[in-house]
Design a protein around this motif. Sequence first.
Motif, PDB file in Angstrom:
ATOM      1  N   ASP A 171       0.844  -1.187   0.000  1.00  0.00           N
ATOM      2  CA  ASP A 171       0.000   0.000   0.000  1.00  0.00           C
ATOM      3  C   ASP A 171       0.886   1.245   0.000  1.00  0.00           C
ATOM      4  O   ASP A 171       1.963   1.260   0.598  1.00  0.00           O
ATOM      5  N   THR A 172       0.422   2.300  -0.657  1.00  0.00           N
ATOM      6  CA  THR A 172       1.212   3.526  -0.709  1.00  0.00           C
ATOM      7  C   THR A 172       0.291   4.727  -0.890  1.00  0.00           C
ATOM      8  O   THR A 172      -0.916   4.616  -0.697  1.00  0.00           O
ATOM      9  N   ARG A 173       0.880   5.875  -1.248  1.00  0.00           N
ATOM     10  CA  ARG A 173       0.101   7.093  -1.483  1.00  0.00           C
ATOM     11  C   ARG A 173       0.445   7.664  -2.852  1.00  0.00           C
ATOM     12  O   ARG A 173       1.594   7.624  -3.279  1.00  0.00           O
ATOM     13  N   VAL A 174      -0.549   8.217  -3.503  1.00  0.00           N
ATOM     14  CA  VAL A 174      -0.375   8.947  -4.753  1.00  0.00           C
ATOM     15  C   VAL A 174      -1.223  10.208  -4.653  1.00  0.00           C
ATOM     16  O   VAL A 174      -2.405  10.133  -4.311  1.00  0.00           O
ATOM     17  N   ALA A 175      -0.620  11.348  -4.929  1.00  0.00           N
ATOM     18  CA  ALA A 175      -1.321  12.637  -4.864  1.00  0.00           C
ATOM     19  C   ALA A 175      -2.002  12.827  -3.513  1.00  0.00           C
ATOM     20  O   ALA A 175      -3.097  13.378  -3.427  1.00  0.00           O
ATOM     21  N   GLY A 176      -1.354  12.332  -2.451  1.00  0.00           N
ATOM     22  CA  GLY A 176      -1.882  12.496  -1.109  1.00  0.00           C
ATOM     23  C   GLY A 176      -2.996  11.543  -0.736  1.00  0.00           C
ATOM     24  O   GLY A 176      -3.550  11.637   0.360  1.00  0.00           O
ATOM     25  N   ARG A 177      -3.317  10.587  -1.613  1.00  0.00           N
ATOM     26  CA  ARG A 177      -4.402   9.645  -1.355  1.00  0.00           C
ATOM     27  C   ARG A 177      -3.842   8.232  -1.195  1.00  0.00           C
ATOM     28  O   ARG A 177      -2.858   7.860  -1.837  1.00  0.00           O
ATOM     29  N   THR A 178      -4.487   7.441  -0.347  1.00  0.00           N
ATOM     30  CA  THR A 178      -4.040   6.070  -0.138  1.00  0.00           C
ATOM     31  C   THR A 178      -4.481   5.197  -1.301  1.00  0.00           C
ATOM     32  O   THR A 178      -5.601   5.324  -1.808  1.00  0.00           O
ATOM     33  N   VAL A 179      -3.578   4.287  -1.712  1.00  0.00           N
ATOM     34  CA  VAL A 179      -3.868   3.460  -2.881  1.00  0.00           C
ATOM     35  C   VAL A 179      -3.405   2.024  -2.660  1.00  0.00           C
ATOM     36  O   VAL A 179      -2.464   1.751  -1.901  1.00  0.00           O
TER      37      VAL A 179
ATOM     38  N   ILE B 142      -0.384  -0.638 -11.100  1.00  0.00           N
ATOM     39  CA  ILE B 142      -1.522   0.282 -11.169  1.00  0.00           C
ATOM     40  C   ILE B 142      -1.918   0.675  -9.749  1.00  0.00           C
ATOM     41  O   ILE B 142      -2.317  -0.173  -8.949  1.00  0.00           O
ATOM     42  N   ALA B 143      -1.784   1.958  -9.420  1.00  0.00           N
ATOM     43  CA  ALA B 143      -2.145   2.467  -8.102  1.00  0.00           C
ATOM     44  C   ALA B 143      -3.628   2.802  -8.086  1.00  0.00           C
ATOM     45  O   ALA B 143      -4.067   3.716  -8.789  1.00  0.00           O
ATOM     46  N   VAL B 144      -4.403   2.054  -7.298  1.00  0.00           N
ATOM     47  CA  VAL B 144      -5.867   2.177  -7.283  1.00  0.00           C
ATOM     48  C   VAL B 144      -6.309   2.916  -6.026  1.00  0.00           C
ATOM     49  O   VAL B 144      -6.011   2.485  -4.902  1.00  0.00           O
ATOM     50  N   ASP B 145      -7.016   4.029  -6.203  1.00  0.00           N
ATOM     51  CA  ASP B 145      -7.491   4.820  -5.072  1.00  0.00           C
ATOM     52  C   ASP B 145      -8.345   3.961  -4.150  1.00  0.00           C
ATOM     53  O   ASP B 145      -9.285   3.281  -4.604  1.00  0.00           O
ATOM     54  N   SER B 146      -8.037   3.979  -2.856  1.00  0.00           N
ATOM     55  CA  SER B 146      -8.705   3.080  -1.910  1.00  0.00           C
ATOM     56  C   SER B 146     -10.156   3.453  -1.660  1.00  0.00           C
ATOM     57  O   SER B 146     -10.926   2.623  -1.181  1.00  0.00           O
ATOM     58  N   GLU B 147     -10.555   4.693  -1.980  1.00  0.00           N
ATOM     59  CA  GLU B 147     -11.939   5.119  -1.742  1.00  0.00           C
ATOM     60  C   GLU B 147     -12.792   5.046  -2.995  1.00  0.00           C
ATOM     61  O   GLU B 147     -13.936   4.586  -2.944  1.00  0.00           O
ATOM     62  N   THR B 148     -12.251   5.501  -4.126  1.00  0.00           N
ATOM     63  CA  THR B 148     -13.059   5.598  -5.344  1.00  0.00           C
ATOM     64  C   THR B 148     -12.828   4.456  -6.325  1.00  0.00           C
ATOM     65  O   THR B 148     -13.639   4.250  -7.225  1.00  0.00           O
ATOM     66  N   GLY B 149     -11.722   3.732  -6.198  1.00  0.00           N
ATOM     67  CA  GLY B 149     -11.389   2.679  -7.163  1.00  0.00           C
ATOM     68  C   GLY B 149     -10.811   3.198  -8.462  1.00  0.00           C
ATOM     69  O   GLY B 149     -10.539   2.427  -9.386  1.00  0.00           O
ATOM     70  N   MET B 150     -10.587   4.505  -8.558  1.00  0.00           N
ATOM     71  CA  MET B 150     -10.038   5.085  -9.793  1.00  0.00           C
ATOM     72  C   MET B 150      -8.518   4.931  -9.808  1.00  0.00           C
ATOM     73  O   MET B 150      -7.839   5.266  -8.840  1.00  0.00           O
ATOM     74  N   PRO B 151      -7.936   4.421 -10.903  1.00  0.00           N
ATOM     75  CA  PRO B 151      -6.477   4.349 -11.013  1.00  0.00           C
ATOM     76  C   PRO B 151      -5.865   5.757 -11.018  1.00  0.00           C
ATOM     77  O   PRO B 151      -6.284   6.614 -11.794  1.00  0.00           O
ATOM     78  N   LEU B 152      -4.890   5.976 -10.144  1.00  0.00           N
ATOM     79  CA  LEU B 152      -4.256   7.285 -10.031  1.00  0.00           C
ATOM     80  C   LEU B 152      -2.857   7.307 -10.624  1.00  0.00           C
ATOM     81  O   LEU B 152      -2.297   8.378 -10.843  1.00  0.00           O
ATOM     82  N   ARG B 153      -2.273   6.137 -10.845  1.00  0.00           N
ATOM     83  CA  ARG B 153      -0.941   6.088 -11.450  1.00  0.00           C
ATOM     84  C   ARG B 153      -0.742   4.728 -12.099  1.00  0.00           C
ATOM     85  O   ARG B 153      -1.211   3.706 -11.579  1.00  0.00           O
ATOM     86  N   VAL B 154      -0.066   4.717 -13.237  1.00  0.00           N
ATOM     87  CA  VAL B 154       0.337   3.477 -13.906  1.00  0.00           C
ATOM     88  C   VAL B 154       1.839   3.552 -14.155  1.00  0.00           C
ATOM     89  O   VAL B 154       2.325   4.525 -14.728  1.00  0.00           O
ATOM     90  N   THR B 155       2.556   2.538 -13.708  1.00  0.00           N
ATOM     91  CA  THR B 155       4.005   2.481 -13.875  1.00  0.00           C
ATOM     92  C   THR B 155       4.362   1.243 -14.685  1.00  0.00           C
ATOM     93  O   THR B 155       3.920   0.142 -14.352  1.00  0.00           O
TER      94      THR B 155
END
Length: 380
Positions: A201-209, A228-241
């Motif tokens: 688990d980590t953070r992207v743009a200040g949100r947990t993913v 793929i970093a998936v926002d823990s609240e909305t399920g929206m991908p916030l980063r792809v590496t």
Amino acid sequence: MPHKSLKWLPAVIVPAVIVVGVITVPLQAGAAVDLPDKTPKQVLLMVSESTVTSFSGTVDQSSNLGLPDVDLGGAVSPSPSAPGGTTADASSQAVTTALELLTGSHTARIYADGPGNVRVQVLDRLAERDLISNGTDAWFYESDTNAVTHLAIPAHESATPEDKAAAVKEFAPGDLGTPAALADRFLSDLDPSTTVSVGNDTRVAGRTVYDLVLTPTSTETLVRSVSIAVDSETGMPLRVTVQANGQNEPAFEVGFTKVDFSAPSADLFEFTPPANATVTEQAIPAAPGADHMTSDDGTKPLPGDLPVVTGTGWDAVMELPAASVPEELTASPLFTQFTTKVEGGRTLSTSLVNILITTDGRILAGSVPIERLQAVATAP
């Protein structure tokens, strides 16, 4: 996933071959994150059930594809929109723009409100590129040349907002590479060629993913893994590496540095060409799979005009027929600088994608070694 490795192939280096427009951000350090444990299936379900349609945010790009280090300065003649511009100038401009997006660092602002309203502002040091779509019109503006391209989106009764959004993507695919769109390309055809797991688990743009990790089972592909970093609240991908084999740093990423899930102001999706801008009208592209969308003359692509795919999964190779590359492009000095002569043609190689332009004019591309492209090119 029979076409997974082809859906995100970085387009514009060789027109109609690869899809570019990834926007990236380095990994962010911060306090430890400990989210409730979820299985890969549960995280995938979060993504598929995400209902986010409105958001805005800032993204940064930094690609590390191992492209040759050549000087782009002076490589482009006068802009095609300027007096004296030629088709060759346009081809060189397209190549240069693509290479600029695939190298160095870039910042962009993205605004979305439903499938029809999209605004992307790519901010360069001395210029700006803007894509604005509001469901009835799409505009692409380049500040350095004061050039505008306009696409009028037909109001077909049978056309859904998603259909119109697809047409806009065909109009300017490189500028719609949001993390969610890129993640969808990787997740749409999951099959046994990919192992799916959940990382730390980590953070992207200040949100947990949650970190959803896709690992190819093939030993032949250039791709090591996709995260793929998936926002823990909305399920929206916030980063792809995307990681390449034999390379420690990410080959590229696409992610937010800031994100807001409230609806952007409606006036952001309106656009008026600046004074003295050169405005070019463009016909609506034929979106693949959209039966009701045709070209100006009412025709649809012939089967022989479509790419031929050899192989499946991450080993797949896409082949386009001869004459897919304009002669003006192959005559450009950039073509020689960025390609290498090999048996059977010339290649453009990156850490994630190899492209073979054969001596008879065909194009083969895939996330595979050059030897595989040559074998497919010479197969009976």
